[in-house]
Write a protein that holds these residues in place. Structure first.
Motif, PDB file in Angstrom:
ATOM      1  N   ARG A  53      23.176  47.470   8.606  1.00 33.66           N
ATOM      2  CA  ARG A  53      24.113  46.864   7.659  1.00 33.66           C
ATOM      3  C   ARG A  53      24.651  45.537   8.200  1.00 33.66           C
ATOM      4  NH1 ARG A  53      28.948  50.078   4.486  1.00 33.66           N
ATOM      5  NH2 ARG A  53      30.335  48.309   4.090  1.00 33.66           N
ATOM      6  N   THR A  54      24.989  45.498   9.492  1.00 30.76           N
ATOM      7  CA  THR A  54      25.467  44.236  10.057  1.00 30.76           C
ATOM      8  C   THR A  54      24.352  43.185  10.082  1.00 30.76           C
ATOM      9  OG1 THR A  54      24.941  44.942  12.328  1.00 30.76           O
ATOM     10  CG2 THR A  54      27.146  45.428  11.514  1.00 30.76           C
ATOM     11  N   ASP A  56      21.877  42.916   7.966  1.00 27.96           N
ATOM     12  CA  ASP A  56      21.607  42.459   6.611  1.00 27.96           C
ATOM     13  C   ASP A  56      22.610  41.388   6.170  1.00 27.96           C
ATOM     14  OD1 ASP A  56      19.448  44.107   6.348  1.00 27.96           O
ATOM     15  OD2 ASP A  56      20.529  45.706   5.301  1.00 27.96           O
ATOM     16  N   ARG A  57      23.815  41.433   6.733  1.00 30.48           N
ATOM     17  CA  ARG A  57      24.870  40.501   6.300  1.00 30.48           C
ATOM     18  C   ARG A  57      24.824  39.168   7.033  1.00 30.48           C
ATOM     19  NH1 ARG A  57      29.591  40.744   7.055  1.00 30.48           N
ATOM     20  NH2 ARG A  57      30.389  39.928   5.074  1.00 30.48           N
ATOM     21  N   GLY A  58      24.238  39.138   8.221  1.00 29.01           N
ATOM     22  CA  GLY A  58      24.247  37.914   9.010  1.00 29.01           C
ATOM     23  C   GLY A  58      23.769  38.201  10.420  1.00 29.01           C
ATOM     24  N   GLU A 271      33.954  47.820   7.856  1.00 28.07           N
ATOM     25  CA  GLU A 271      34.397  47.298   6.556  1.00 28.07           C
ATOM     26  C   GLU A 271      35.502  46.256   6.732  1.00 28.07           C
ATOM     27  OE1 GLU A 271      33.425  51.264   3.826  1.00 28.07           O
ATOM     28  OE2 GLU A 271      35.426  50.994   4.696  1.00 28.07           O
ATOM     29  N   GLU A 274      33.821  43.050   7.770  1.00 29.97           N
ATOM     30  CA  GLU A 274      33.164  42.432   6.618  1.00 29.97           C
ATOM     31  C   GLU A 274      34.181  41.737   5.713  1.00 29.97           C
ATOM     32  OE1 GLU A 274      29.389  45.548   6.188  1.00 29.97           O
ATOM     33  OE2 GLU A 274      31.155  45.756   4.896  1.00 29.97           O
ATOM     34  N   ASP A 277      35.491  38.541   7.340  1.00 26.27           N
ATOM     35  CA  ASP A 277      34.437  37.525   7.309  1.00 26.27           C
ATOM     36  C   ASP A 277      34.410  36.806   5.970  1.00 26.27           C
ATOM     37  OD1 ASP A 277      33.359  37.550   9.824  1.00 26.27           O
ATOM     38  OD2 ASP A 277      31.863  39.077   9.390  1.00 26.27           O
ATOM     39  N   ASN A 278      34.659  37.552   4.901  1.00 27.22           N
ATOM     40  CA  ASN A 278      34.607  36.961   3.565  1.00 27.22           C
ATOM     41  C   ASN A 278      35.751  35.994   3.304  1.00 27.22           C
ATOM     42  OD1 ASN A 278      32.322  38.435   2.902  1.00 27.22           O
ATOM     43  ND2 ASN A 278      33.483  40.144   2.045  1.00 27.22           N
TER      44      ASN A 278
END
Length: 493
Positions: A53-54, A56-58, A271, A274, A277-278
């Motif tokens: 999951r990490t 996939d995000r960056g 979470e 994430e 980060d957004n």
């Protein structure tokens, strides 16, 4: 996704291991607690999911501190300055200019220093159950934030589970809601594969005395302080830390559901990373940072000048200045300016500044000079090549109060160097000219380090077999662990 190749960066002659997952933005550095082993974590299907999951995000980096897990053993407990420098070294080696930093427990302190000293390198900060202030106080008093609670019993609990290192009982102190028989077995294997009991206990005793509280108000990036709802540590401790950090918000995480895996218990932390980060944005003033100042001055310089004469004294002073420059550079500092027979230098780490001051005093004695030194840490402002701010004035005043051959430091320096092997004696409370209040000052007395044996963990035959399989066929172990989760009762032990 297969486990990534482990990378290494050299730190003081020892290899420090880390792994890089994914690519692109955002970039996150995960600084793991000591009881985790990167290779073995990939064999757990739920932890494997978190890693994917990490990725996939960056781009993210997984690292343990020096001397643990896949890294070379070291002969001493790395102090907080060394650990902060290690984080930056890994970022540099991985080609990461800025990142969100996420730590748990003892790894939060080094990340606090990185954020405070290098605001241009940190986009955001996530501190899970942060330990930033020593639970064992120098005066034997109650740690701040623990009023109405029992820190003695809490410390005893930590010492008890570390006395049984390799059993997985650390879950009792981190998150009892995740303390199931299966999770305890997995945690025990991770502990045994990461550090020897002697090394783990030495690390704990360092942690109980480590203190970087004075760095909190220099953090400029958005910060989230996390408190698991099932933690035995009082929520008031995290509330106090949150109040001390500008732009910080505290979040109470839910307790793990009965029968939850370790990864399911840790998912709320991911979470939170994430989410920050957004919303993270660079808001810091890169010309304002936390630093440590060192002032030196030759004692009785006029008397020495009269005894030697202009020419010989000039040569002696030139030799002293060369020795100061060399000492400052060897300890990682920068000489800001030289004025007459005094110098002003700046360092990232307080322990580096104190050790440099001790070196300068010893070098001065070899030249026949008595040198006084003062060290202080706090917020600094860049003004071209110079530095300004109250920290500079306080440091200069402390240096002026030092005696011949003395390294005199502020309370902030003493606290930041706790656990570094630097020991002090009290010089009492003083008024500093032009500075409000009274200041507690301390004299450097000793520069020993906490030594630990350079041994790798001793594993059982079963442990070695599991670790070998983790490196060669992690998918087989993931399948076995998945079956074990399916059979696990949906209630805690």
């Amino acid at each position: 996704m297969d486990p990534p190749t482990t990378r290494y960066v050299q730190r003081d002659g020892n290899a420090l291991a880390y792994q890089v997952l994914g690519d692109g933005q955002p970039e996150v550095v995960w600084y793991f607690e000591i009881g985790l082993h990167p290779d073995l974590m990939w064999t757990d299907p739920h932890l494997h999911y978190l890693f994917e999951r990490t990725a996939d995000r960056g781009r993210s980096v997984n690292m343990l501190r020096r001397g643990f897990g896949l890294s070379d053993p070291v002969d001493h407990v790395p102090d907080i300055d060394e650990q902060a420098d290690d984080v930056l070294a890994v970022m540099d080696d991985a080609g990461i200019s800025t990142a969100t930093l996420s730590g748990t427990g003892s790894t939060c302190g080094p990340l606090v220093l990185v954020a405070a000293r290098h605001p241009e390198r940190v986009d955001a900060l996530v501190l899970n159950q942060p330990i930033v202030e020593g639970l064992v106080q120098p005066d034997g008093g109650t740690p701040p934030g623990w009023e109405g609670h029992d820190p003695v019993a809490y410390v005893a609990g930590w010492r008890d589970v570390y006395a049984h290192w390799g059993s997985g009982r650390t879950l009792e102190m981190w998150d009892p809601s995740a303390d199931s028989p299966l999770n305890r077995r997995l945690m025990g294997l991770l502990e045994r594969s990461t550090a020897t009991p002697t090394t783990a206990r030495a690390h704990l005793e360092w942690l109980l005395r480590m203190n970087c509280w004075d760095a909190l108000d220099s953090i400029q990036c958005p910060t989230r302080v996390l408190h698991p709802g099932g933690s035995p540590r009082p929520q008031s401790v995290c509330e106090r830390i949150t109040a001390a950090i500008p732009n910080a918000t505290m979040y109470v995480l839910p307790e793990a559901s009965p029968g939850a895996s370790l990864a399911e218990a840790w998912l709320p932390v991911l979470e939170q990373v994430e989410q920050i980060d957004n919303h993270a944005a660079t808001i810091g003033d890169v010309d304002r940072f936390l630093g440590c100042v060192l002032f030196t001055d030759v004692v009785d310089s006029t008397t020495t000048l009269a005894a030697l004469g202009d020419h010989d004294y000039r040569d002696l002073l030139s030799a002293h200045e060369r020795a100061v420059r060399d000492a400052v550079e060897r300890h990682g500092g920068r000489l800001v300016n030289v004025s007459g027979d005094g110098t002003f230098s700046v360092f990232d780490g307080a322990s580096d500044a104190v050790r440099c001051a001790d070196t300068i005093c010893r070098d001065g004695r070899r030249l026949g000079l008595a040198v006084r030194t003062g060290v202080h840490t706090g917020p600094l402002e860049r003004s071209g090549p110079d530095l300004t701010g109250m920290t500079v004035h306080v440091g200069a005043r402390i240096g002026a109060l030092a005696g011949p051959g003395e390294v005199l430091v502020s309370r902030a320096v003493r606290d930041l160097t706790a656990g570094s092997g630097l020991r002090y004696t009290s010089r009492g409370s003083h008024v500093l000219k032009g500075v409000p209040g009274r200041w507690a000052l301390f004299t450097l007395a000793d520069t020993t380090r906490t030594v630990v044996p350079r041994h790798r963990p001793r594993l059982t035959a079963v442990d070695r077999a599991v670790l070998t399989a983790a490196r060669r066929t992690p998918q087989i172990l993931r399948a076995a662990v998945r079956m074990a989760y399916a059979r696990q009762p949906s209630n805690k032990a």
